[in-house]
Design a protein around this motif. Structure first.
Motif, PDB file in Angstrom:
ATOM      1  N   TYR A  17      44.195  34.223  40.832  1.00 59.80           N
ATOM      2  CA  TYR A  17      42.876  34.792  40.600  1.00 59.80           C
ATOM      3  C   TYR A  17      43.001  35.652  39.360  1.00 59.80           C
ATOM      4  O   TYR A  17      43.967  36.384  39.198  1.00 59.80           O
TER       5      TYR A  17
ATOM      6  N   ALA B 248      51.691  39.998  42.421  1.00 64.07           N
ATOM      7  CA  ALA B 248      50.681  40.349  41.416  1.00 64.07           C
ATOM      8  C   ALA B 248      51.355  40.826  40.137  1.00 64.07           C
ATOM      9  O   ALA B 248      52.274  41.645  40.169  1.00 64.07           O
TER      10      ALA B 248
ATOM     11  N   ILE C 149      48.582  43.589  50.840  1.00 65.10           N
ATOM     12  CA  ILE C 149      47.978  42.913  49.689  1.00 65.10           C
ATOM     13  C   ILE C 149      48.100  41.402  49.845  1.00 65.10           C
ATOM     14  O   ILE C 149      47.149  40.647  49.601  1.00 65.10           O
TER      15      ILE C 149
ATOM     16  N   TYR D 111      42.119  47.531  40.861  1.00 66.17           N
ATOM     17  CA  TYR D 111      43.054  46.716  41.634  1.00 66.17           C
ATOM     18  C   TYR D 111      44.491  47.207  41.440  1.00 66.17           C
ATOM     19  O   TYR D 111      45.280  47.223  42.401  1.00 66.17           O
TER      20      TYR D 111
ATOM     21  N   ASN E 128      45.119  38.609  50.158  1.00 63.91           N
ATOM     22  CA  ASN E 128      45.064  37.435  49.276  1.00 63.91           C
ATOM     23  C   ASN E 128      44.902  36.162  50.100  1.00 63.91           C
ATOM     24  O   ASN E 128      44.127  35.261  49.740  1.00 63.91           O
TER      25      ASN E 128
ATOM     26  N   ILE F 170      47.229  36.840  40.479  1.00 67.95           N
ATOM     27  CA  ILE F 170      47.626  37.087  41.859  1.00 67.95           C
ATOM     28  C   ILE F 170      48.057  35.767  42.475  1.00 67.95           C
ATOM     29  O   ILE F 170      47.363  34.763  42.366  1.00 67.95           O
TER      30      ILE F 170
ATOM     31  N   LEU G 183      41.417  38.601  37.258  1.00 67.80           N
ATOM     32  CA  LEU G 183      40.455  39.697  37.203  1.00 67.80           C
ATOM     33  C   LEU G 183      40.225  40.058  35.732  1.00 67.80           C
ATOM     34  O   LEU G 183      41.017  40.763  35.123  1.00 67.80           O
TER      35      LEU G 183
ATOM     36  N   ILE H  74      41.313  36.004  51.404  1.00 65.77           N
ATOM     37  CA  ILE H  74      40.344  35.597  50.378  1.00 65.77           C
ATOM     38  C   ILE H  74      40.466  34.107  50.080  1.00 65.77           C
ATOM     39  O   ILE H  74      39.467  33.420  49.859  1.00 65.77           O
ATOM     40  N   THR H  75      41.698  33.598  50.100  1.00 66.03           N
ATOM     41  CA  THR H  75      41.896  32.149  49.932  1.00 66.03           C
ATOM     42  C   THR H  75      41.220  31.389  51.067  1.00 66.03           C
ATOM     43  O   THR H  75      40.575  30.355  50.850  1.00 66.03           O
TER      44      THR H  75
ATOM     45  N   GLU I 195      35.078  37.453  41.476  1.00 67.47           N
ATOM     46  CA  GLU I 195      36.398  38.092  41.495  1.00 67.47           C
ATOM     47  C   GLU I 195      36.364  39.512  42.060  1.00 67.47           C
ATOM     48  O   GLU I 195      37.386  40.050  42.496  1.00 67.47           O
TER      49      GLU I 195
ATOM     50  N   THR J 126      39.514  44.224  49.705  1.00 66.87           N
ATOM     51  CA  THR J 126      40.820  44.861  49.935  1.00 66.87           C
ATOM     52  C   THR J 126      40.646  46.346  50.219  1.00 66.87           C
ATOM     53  O   THR J 126      41.221  46.883  51.168  1.00 66.87           O
TER      54      THR J 126
ATOM     55  N   HIS K 148      38.201  40.781  45.402  1.00 72.62           N
ATOM     56  CA  HIS K 148      39.593  41.240  45.503  1.00 72.62           C
ATOM     57  C   HIS K 148      39.665  42.755  45.595  1.00 72.62           C
ATOM     58  O   HIS K 148      40.449  43.306  46.367  1.00 72.62           O
TER      59      HIS K 148
END
Length: 277
Positions: A52, A15, A75, A63, A79, A29, A54, A82-83, A95, A102, A98
């Motif tokens: 991504y 990130a 983290i 974040y 990620n 990210i 933000l 979420i993918t 968004e 998390t 995230h």
């Protein structure tokens, strides 16, 4: 993508804070996106495998705080999660997931380590209302459990499913939770009024809950349904208990959501209630 992107700050290997051609500050990210990078280094569009952005400043700050307070591997895991969600739901997610997901999973893991368990009172309703999200949430919890060597309670599947639904529909989690609480309350009123115990696994219960969900959504959108005056008269005479209960439930929905409901909704709701009896 509006690149190239110039790195302003490396948060961790996965990130970075960067600026684009329009001088917007954003967070990118992606796996290895910050590895060995320095301030001012350029990340071109073709070098980005997955990112991504933000753009919301408040969520950026949230974040950044999360990234600094959590292990980098955690983290990276979120990620990947979420993918996976985005691929399975086949749509772009808001968004906010995230930050929200998390933070939620990190807190859930911490509670587990401390021996605390928060019961999810809307688990069956969530599974009924959002079956696709629930299935993906099961996969997510399994992925997290295997990666971290833990066993999150079943209730977490429901919580994650709501986060997924929120990200897919761009609805706030508070609104979604309000609807779940409302449907839970309506189910309790039905049980009390009809002196029955609802079987949450039955097809009739499934139909009822989905109907209530669609009724609430129609209310929120201000949609109208066709009048059914003749059918209403028949149902009122044949099934007075269910017809009156339907109106009682409608009044509860009206008072909770502060929105009117067309009279025709009572007809459809009566038929669902009659199936339960």
């Amino acid at each position: 993508m509006n690149g190239p992107f110039h790195i302003q700050k490396t948060l961790n290997n996965n990130a970075v804070v960067a600026s684009n051609a329009s001088s917007q500050e954003l967070i990118i990210i992606g796996k290895g996106i910050g590895f060995g990078k320095k301030i001012g280094d350029v990340i071109t569009d073709d070098a980005i495998d997955k990112l991504y952005i933000l753009t919301n400043e408040k969520e950026q700050e949230q974040y950044k705080t999360l990234v600094h307070s959590l292990d980098e591997s955690f983290i990276e895991l979120l990620n990947d999660v979420i993918t996976h969600i985005e691929g399975r739901m086949q749509t772009t997610l808001n968004e906010h997931i995230h930050v929200a997901l998390t933070d939620h999973v990190a807190f859930a893991v911490k509670r587990l380590e401390q021996g605390m368990d928060i019961r999810n009172p809307f688990l069956s309703e969530t599974q009924t209302l959002y079956p696709k999200e629930y299935t993906v949430a099961e996969e997510v919890i399994e992925q997290i459990n295997q990666s971290l060597g833990i066993h999150l309670p079943e209730g977490e599947i429901g919580f994650v499913a709501l986060h997924i639904h929120s990200a897919v529909t761009n609805k706030s989690l508070s609104d979604i939770n309000e609807h779940s609480r409302l449907i839970n309350r309506l189910a309790a009123i039905i049980e009390e009024s009809l002196s029955i115990k609802l079987d949450h696994k039955s097809i009739n219960y499934l139909r009822l809950v989905r109907h209530l969900r669609h009724t609430i959504e129609r209310m929120e959108m201000g949609e109208q349904v066709d009048k059914q005056e003749k059918l209403a008269k028949v149902l009122k005479e044949e099934y007075p208990l269910c017809y009156n209960l339907a109106w009682k439930l409608i009044k509860v929905m009206q008072n909770t959501l502060n929105k009117p409901i067309p009279e025709a909704e009572a007809v459809y709701l009566t038929m669902h209630l009659q199936r339960l009896t």
